[in-house]
Design a protein around this motif. Structure first.
Motif, PDB file in Angstrom:
ATOM      1  N   GLU A 178       0.851  -1.185   0.000  1.00 11.52           N
ATOM      2  CA  GLU A 178       0.000   0.000   0.000  1.00 11.52           C
ATOM      3  C   GLU A 178       0.890   1.240   0.000  1.00 11.52           C
ATOM      4  O   GLU A 178       1.905   1.281   0.708  1.00 11.52           O
ATOM      5  N   LYS A 183       1.038   5.304   0.739  1.00 14.18           N
ATOM      6  CA  LYS A 183       0.359   6.405   1.414  1.00 14.18           C
ATOM      7  C   LYS A 183       1.225   7.659   1.339  1.00 14.18           C
ATOM      8  O   LYS A 183       2.459   7.572   1.320  1.00 14.18           O
ATOM      9  N   ASP A 196      -6.001   7.498   5.741  1.00 17.28           N
ATOM     10  CA  ASP A 196      -6.669   6.326   6.306  1.00 17.28           C
ATOM     11  C   ASP A 196      -5.795   5.095   6.098  1.00 17.28           C
ATOM     12  O   ASP A 196      -5.261   4.883   5.004  1.00 17.28           O
ATOM     13  N   LEU A 197      -5.673   4.287   7.129  1.00 19.08           N
ATOM     14  CA  LEU A 197      -4.980   3.006   6.975  1.00 19.08           C
ATOM     15  C   LEU A 197      -5.878   2.010   6.252  1.00 19.08           C
ATOM     16  O   LEU A 197      -5.422   1.244   5.406  1.00 19.08           O
ATOM     17  N   TYR A 230       3.457  -1.140   4.013  1.00 18.03           N
ATOM     18  CA  TYR A 230       3.036   0.237   3.729  1.00 18.03           C
ATOM     19  C   TYR A 230       4.271   1.076   3.410  1.00 18.03           C
ATOM     20  O   TYR A 230       5.216   1.124   4.197  1.00 18.03           O
ATOM     21  N   ILE A 258       1.209  -2.411   9.322  1.00 14.88           N
ATOM     22  CA  ILE A 258       0.061  -1.643   9.803  1.00 14.88           C
ATOM     23  C   ILE A 258       0.119  -1.427  11.313  1.00 14.88           C
ATOM     24  O   ILE A 258      -0.268  -0.370  11.812  1.00 14.88           O
ATOM     25  N   LEU A 284       2.112   1.572  12.396  1.00 14.82           N
ATOM     26  CA  LEU A 284       1.501   2.867  12.087  1.00 14.82           C
ATOM     27  C   LEU A 284       0.320   3.151  13.004  1.00 14.82           C
ATOM     28  O   LEU A 284       0.047   4.295  13.354  1.00 14.82           O
ATOM     29  N   SER A 285      -0.375   2.094  13.366  1.00 18.01           N
ATOM     30  CA  SER A 285      -1.556   2.207  14.215  1.00 18.01           C
ATOM     31  C   SER A 285      -1.150   2.356  15.681  1.00 18.01           C
ATOM     32  O   SER A 285      -0.031   2.010  16.070  1.00 18.01           O
ATOM     33  N   ARG A 308      -7.013   4.926  11.627  1.00 18.56           N
ATOM     34  CA  ARG A 308      -6.137   6.069  11.392  1.00 18.56           C
ATOM     35  C   ARG A 308      -4.758   5.836  12.019  1.00 18.56           C
ATOM     36  O   ARG A 308      -4.647   5.182  13.052  1.00 18.56           O
ATOM     37  N   PRO A 309      -3.714   6.404  11.422  1.00 14.01           N
ATOM     38  CA  PRO A 309      -2.369   6.237  11.985  1.00 14.01           C
ATOM     39  C   PRO A 309      -2.099   7.216  13.112  1.00 14.01           C
ATOM     40  O   PRO A 309      -2.739   8.272  13.208  1.00 14.01           O
TER      41      PRO A 309
END
Length: 228
Positions: free
Chosen positions: A86, A88, A99-100, A121, A143, A146-147, A168-169
């Motif tokens: 992904e 971003k 948005d994740l 990511y 993920i 980031l989260s 959201r991160p």
């Protein structure tokens, strides 16, 4: 050339040295060229640039034909359970507001495609002045890196009128952040599960969600996760 997401990141950052480089966004129609100074096009343009760069570098990949579905790129064309990437982007001066994933869609997808939790990511931070953008930093993350937790739920989400829309991160790169990123995928899955228990719309249907996700993950990967 078949490479992993991490190898792609190193190639882009260490070899190509993308951080600090500048680009200009223009648009031409007939005999008129204008400078584009709005930021709403930057994310798509950076992703298109990355695709072109990978082609020049002869990196093996397959682009998702539907830009609205996950992932943006498959780096492993033979095994679609691996090499999910992904892309971003965010404005360095404003912080990560992307948005994740959509909350409901992501949770539902893990029931059948739990390997998605291991997706990579690639995140670009840019700064824009006029029509010129500067790449301030690039990260390669999972993920759960980031989260993070939040004051409202065990995991940070975008919520409007008591309805959860997206994951959201946090600000993973700042030592001053109140909420730190999760350290493992198990922590992330646990927080996601607890959030589903606390969120009224998923509370009553959440009884076996985590158990089924873990079962599906083991079926796809052969790895048994232990989540408390």
């Amino acid at each position: 050339m078949k490479i992993t997401g991490e190898q792609l990141y190193k190639k882009l950052v260490d070899e190509y040295k993308i951080i600090g480089e500048k680009g200009v966004i223009n648009f031409s129609l007939k005999n008129l060229t204008i400078s584009v100074e709005t930021k709403d096009t930057v994310g798509n343009l950076l992703q298109e640039w990355l695709k072109a760069w990978m082609m020049v570098e002869k990196v093996e990949f397959e682009e998702n034909t539907n830009s609205q579905t996950f992932p943006d790129f498959h780096l492993d064309k033979e095994n679609k359970k691996k090499g999910l990437l992904e892309v971003k982007t965010f404005d360095w001066d404003r912080g990560p507001g992307f948005d994740l994933a959509n909350f409901d869609s992501y949770c539902n997808s893990l029931l059948e495609s739990a390997y998605r939790v291991d997706s990579d990511y690639l995140i670009f931070a840019y700064q824009m002045k006029g029509s010129q953008i500067t790449i301030k930093n690039v990260w390669f993350k999972k993920i759960w890196e980031l989260s993070c937790p939040s004051g409202t739920y065990p995991i940070k989400v975008q919520e409007k009128k008591q309805v959860i829309y997206n994951l959201r991160p946090g600000v993973w790169y700042s030592a001053r952040s109140r909420f730190k990123p999760f350290k493992t995928k198990e922590e992330f899955l646990s927080a996601l599960n607890e959030t589903r228990y606390q969120y009224p719309q998923t509370r009553h249907s959440n009884g076996h969600w985590l158990k089924n996700v873990l079962k599906n993950y083991e079926a796809h990967t052969g790895v048994s996760l232990i989540v408390k």
